[in-house]
Design an enzyme around this catalytic site. Structure first.
Site, PDB file in Angstrom:
ATOM      1  CB  CYS A   1      -0.725  11.749   8.579  1.00 19.67           C
ATOM      2  SG  CYS A   1      -2.152  12.174   7.563  1.00 19.67           S
TER       3      CYS A   1
ATOM      4  CD  GLU B   1      -0.677  10.173   0.535  1.00 20.11           C
ATOM      5  OE1 GLU B   1      -0.051  10.986   1.244  1.00 20.11           O
ATOM      6  OE2 GLU B   1      -1.156  10.462  -0.561  1.00 20.11           O
TER       7      GLU B   1
ATOM      8  CD  GLU C   1       3.921  11.010  12.610  1.00 15.30           C
ATOM      9  OE1 GLU C   1       4.397   9.875  12.541  1.00 15.30           O
ATOM     10  OE2 GLU C   1       2.978  11.390  11.900  1.00 15.30           O
TER      11      GLU C   1
ATOM     12  CE  LYS D   1      -1.937  -5.163   7.071  1.00 18.24           C
ATOM     13  NZ  LYS D   1      -2.666  -5.100   8.357  1.00 18.24           N
TER      14      LYS D   1
HETATM   15  P1  NAD Z   1       2.028   1.321  10.540  1.00 17.80           P
HETATM   16  O1  NAD Z   1       3.033   1.709   9.529  1.00 17.80           O
HETATM   17  O2  NAD Z   1       2.456   0.606  11.764  1.00 17.80           O
HETATM   18  O3  NAD Z   1       0.894   0.384   9.893  1.00 17.80           O
HETATM   19  C1  NAD Z   1       0.202   0.760   8.709  1.00 17.80           C
HETATM   20  C2  NAD Z   1      -0.332  -0.495   8.030  1.00 17.80           C
HETATM   21  O4  NAD Z   1       0.793  -1.252   7.529  1.00 17.80           O
HETATM   22  C3  NAD Z   1      -1.089  -1.436   8.972  1.00 17.80           C
HETATM   23  O5  NAD Z   1      -2.169  -2.010   8.289  1.00 17.80           O
HETATM   24  C4  NAD Z   1      -0.024  -2.496   9.299  1.00 17.80           C
HETATM   25  O6  NAD Z   1      -0.568  -3.724   9.725  1.00 17.80           O
HETATM   26  C5  NAD Z   1       0.673  -2.604   7.958  1.00 17.80           C
HETATM   27  N1  NAD Z   1       2.019  -3.193   8.003  1.00 17.80           N
HETATM   28  C6  NAD Z   1       2.817  -3.388   9.083  1.00 17.80           C
HETATM   29  N2  NAD Z   1       3.977  -3.963   8.693  1.00 17.80           N
HETATM   30  C7  NAD Z   1       3.910  -4.133   7.348  1.00 17.80           C
HETATM   31  C8  NAD Z   1       4.800  -4.660   6.369  1.00 17.80           C
HETATM   32  N3  NAD Z   1       6.002  -5.135   6.701  1.00 17.80           N
HETATM   33  N4  NAD Z   1       4.406  -4.652   5.084  1.00 17.80           N
HETATM   34  C9  NAD Z   1       3.205  -4.158   4.721  1.00 17.80           C
HETATM   35  N5  NAD Z   1       2.312  -3.660   5.605  1.00 17.80           N
HETATM   36  C10 NAD Z   1       2.663  -3.633   6.907  1.00 17.80           C
HETATM   37  O7  NAD Z   1       1.272   2.672  10.919  1.00 17.80           O
HETATM   38  P2  NAD Z   1       0.150   2.897  12.010  1.00 17.80           P
HETATM   39  O8  NAD Z   1       0.771   2.855  13.373  1.00 17.80           O
HETATM   40  O9  NAD Z   1      -0.997   2.001  11.729  1.00 17.80           O
HETATM   41  O10 NAD Z   1      -0.286   4.406  11.649  1.00 17.80           O
HETATM   42  C11 NAD Z   1       0.408   5.528  12.121  1.00 17.80           C
HETATM   43  C12 NAD Z   1       1.312   6.124  11.057  1.00 17.80           C
HETATM   44  O11 NAD Z   1       0.572   6.350   9.863  1.00 17.80           O
HETATM   45  C13 NAD Z   1       1.827   7.485  11.467  1.00 17.80           C
HETATM   46  O12 NAD Z   1       3.190   7.620  11.139  1.00 17.80           O
HETATM   47  C14 NAD Z   1       0.995   8.447  10.628  1.00 17.80           C
HETATM   48  O13 NAD Z   1       1.597   9.694  10.415  1.00 17.80           O
HETATM   49  C15 NAD Z   1       0.817   7.677   9.375  1.00 17.80           C
HETATM   50  N6  NAD Z   1      -0.325   8.192   8.618  1.00 17.80           N
HETATM   51  C16 NAD Z   1      -0.101   8.856   7.438  1.00 17.80           C
HETATM   52  C17 NAD Z   1      -1.180   9.393   6.727  1.00 17.80           C
HETATM   53  C18 NAD Z   1      -0.980  10.137   5.423  1.00 17.80           C
HETATM   54  O14 NAD Z   1      -1.945  10.266   4.666  1.00 17.80           O
HETATM   55  N7  NAD Z   1       0.196  10.650   5.112  1.00 17.80           N
HETATM   56  C19 NAD Z   1      -2.464   9.255   7.224  1.00 17.80           C
HETATM   57  C20 NAD Z   1      -2.646   8.580   8.424  1.00 17.80           C
HETATM   58  C21 NAD Z   1      -1.570   8.047   9.118  1.00 17.80           C
END
Ligand code: NAD
Length: 481
Positions: free
Chosen positions: A282, A248, A383, A175
């Site tokens: 991240c 992650e 963050e 997804k």
């Molecule tokens: P997010 O958590 O809003 O979304 C991530 C994914 O989860 C998207 O595809 C979203 O549609 C999906 N999602 C949303 N609600 C869900 C649910 N209830 N169940 C399952 N999936 C769901 O994050 P974002 O805004 O897309 O990305 C930013 C965040 O990601 C930041 O906190 C960043 O630090 C983190 N990030 C971490 C890493 C890492 O490797 N540690 C890498 C990149 C980004």
């Protein structure tokens, strides 16, 4: 505004690409432009995709590992080729500059190649043969894996899940984020066409689609990258069917400058890890600790360099960085700027607008530096995920180690020094998934280093054999003699 010539991107389910219920994806740097139309899925689409992956699983599992590797190496070539063509589309979806989108494709290609090179050795059974018995400890795929990714680096973050999942014989349902779904999916369509039908599937949509994947009883593994609050929902949704989960998550990476650091050399490398991707990485440097005696010189030199940045659309070659990705992110960052502006800290806005007339037609924010700020301030503890960084003065190593470790996060971190031994001994005291010495950016990554976080930054590791491990079960077999 025209939508007629933009790509229409469907799901990818068992080799079909159903494209119903299309929704516009807008350019975060030109909000009045639609860059793609992408399908929005439902729990029924998730069920069809999972069943397609489940049906394809036995055939893919029983395909010799060497043959899977060949197909994944061919997929890596396709991905590298797609990067040339699709990076501009990725720029217009996620708001990065062109080299950042190209880096995403290049890193993704590297992850596919490196993972493929490891898997045959990795899967070799460990055997014990003695007078009493013969034992074989074998690594077997889990079944259907789900990958859920964010928008900031969608290609490499997908490959960090796809590569170990498919290499070890699992099938996959991905997804993507609704904020960067098109370029990634167009590349995956090409890859999927080279694989048996149902091995690689994609369902687009929002949180409900992610939740349906997490709770589906036929999904045996979830690889999730995203925010910590979403990860809590993933844990809840997977709990009913006891799945293996890799998380992650976000970070608040400290960079600790020591008193012997060369300021120019430090800034040359450190700044690559602060404002790149508009701070939306991240493991970006998110709080910088500087010895009090060095503080004024360091902060002045830091601000001078940041003032050289130009902010504009990602396809403008003069842009140092582009807009934020979406409205929620824009509101979060501008709210943090407002709170910081109204605090005792000194908020400094730097850099220049490349095209002031179209500034308000995108989620643009100039780079900011926060001076004379407490380590307990919101901008130091949260963050930011934006182009704003606090410079925090410290008095001694014990204090700064306590501050660096006193966070709910523990993803990346760095130490900056001209003394390698001092750097190493301090690095060993930092609580984080990774600590880099004299580097903290994309160039710090090495696929031999497991990548992931501790505490609220996640569970599990990706890259290399650690990443492969997350997609297999150990099956122990013993025959008594
Ligand atoms: P997010 O958590 O809003 O979304 C991530 C994914 O989860 C998207 O595809 C979203 O549609 C999906 N999602 C949303 N609600 C869900 C649910 N209830 N169940 C399952 N999936 C769901 O994050 P974002 O805004 O897309 O990305 C930013 C965040 O990601 C930041 O906190 C960043 O630090 C983190 N990030 C971490 C890493 C890492 O490797 N540690 C890498 C990149 C980004």
């Amino acid at each position: 505004m025209t939508t007629q010539t933009v790509p229409q991107v469907g799901h990818l389910i068992g080799g079909e690409t159903p494209a119903d219920n299309l929704r516009d994806v807008h350019d975060p740097g030109r909000l009045d432009e639609v860059v793609a139309q992408v399908a929005v899925g439902t729990a029924e689409d998730v069920d069809r995709a999972v069943r397609a992956a489940h049906a394809a699983f036995p055939g893919w599992r029983d395909t010799p590992a060497a043959e899977r590797v060949q197909k994944l190496l061919a997929a890596a070539d396709l991905l590298a080729g797609s990067g040339e063509e699709l990076a501009p589309l990725l720029v217009r979806e996620h708001g990065g500059v062109l080299w950042e989108a190209q880096t995403d494709f290049a890193l993704g290609t590297g992850v596919l190649q490196h993972t493929s090179s490891l898997v045959e050795d990795f899967l070799r059974p460990v055997e014990f043969d003695d007078e009493q018995s013969f034992i074989s400890v074998e690594k077997v795929p889990r079944g259907v894996a789900a990958a859920i990714v964010p928008w900031n680096m969608p290609v490499v973050l997908t490959m960090m899940k796809l590569a170990p999942a498919l290499a070890t014989g699992n099938t996959l349902v991905l997804k993507p984020s609704p904020f960067a779904p098109a370029a990634l999916t167009l590349a995956l369509q090409k890859i999927a066409a080279q694989l048996p039908s149902g091995v690689l599937n994609v369902v687009h949509g929002e949180g409900d689609v992610g939740a349906a994947l997490c709770s589906h009883p036929l999904v045996r593994k979830v690889g999730f990258t995203g925010g910590t609050a979403t990860a809590q929902k993933v844990i809840e949704a997977t709990s009913g069917t006891i799945k293996n989960v890799t998380l992650e998550l976000g970070g608040n990476d400290p960079a600790i400058v020591l008193d012997d650091a060369d300021i120019d050399a430090t800034l040359e490398r450190m700044l690559k890890g602060v404002y790149t991707r508009t701070g939306q990485i991240c493991f970006a440097v998110k709080r910088i600790y500087v010895p009090r005696g060095l503080y004024a010189r360091f902060a002045d030199a830091f601000c001078d360099r940041v003032n050289e940045y130009a902010v504009g659309h990602g396809l403008d070659p003069q842009a140092s960085f582009g807009p934020l990705n979406n409205e929620a992110q824009f509101k979060k960052v501008t709210d943090l700027l407002d709170r910081t502006r109204n605090s005792s800290a000194q908020l400094i806005q730097l850099g220049r607008k490349l095209d002031p007339s179209s500034w308000d037609n995108g989620y643009y924010v100039l780079p900011h530096v926060v001076r004379d700020v407490e380590h307990t301030a919101p901008v130091s503890c949260e963050e930011q995920f934006g182009p704003i960084v606090p410079l925090i003065a410290y008095d001694d190593e014990e204090q700064v180690i306590g501050w660096a470790n006193g966070s709910d996060y523990g993803l990346g971190s760095s130490v900056w020094t001209s003394d390698p031994d001092r750097g190493l001994s301090l690095a060993r005291r930092i609580e984080a998934g990774s600590t880099f010495i004299n580097t903290h950016s994309f160039e710090s990554l090495d696929l031999r280093m497991p990548f992931g976080g501790i505490k609220s930054s996640g569970i599990g590791r990706e890259f290399g054999t650690a990443g492969l491990n997350a997609y297999v079960e150990e099956h122990s077999i013993r025959r008594l003699k």
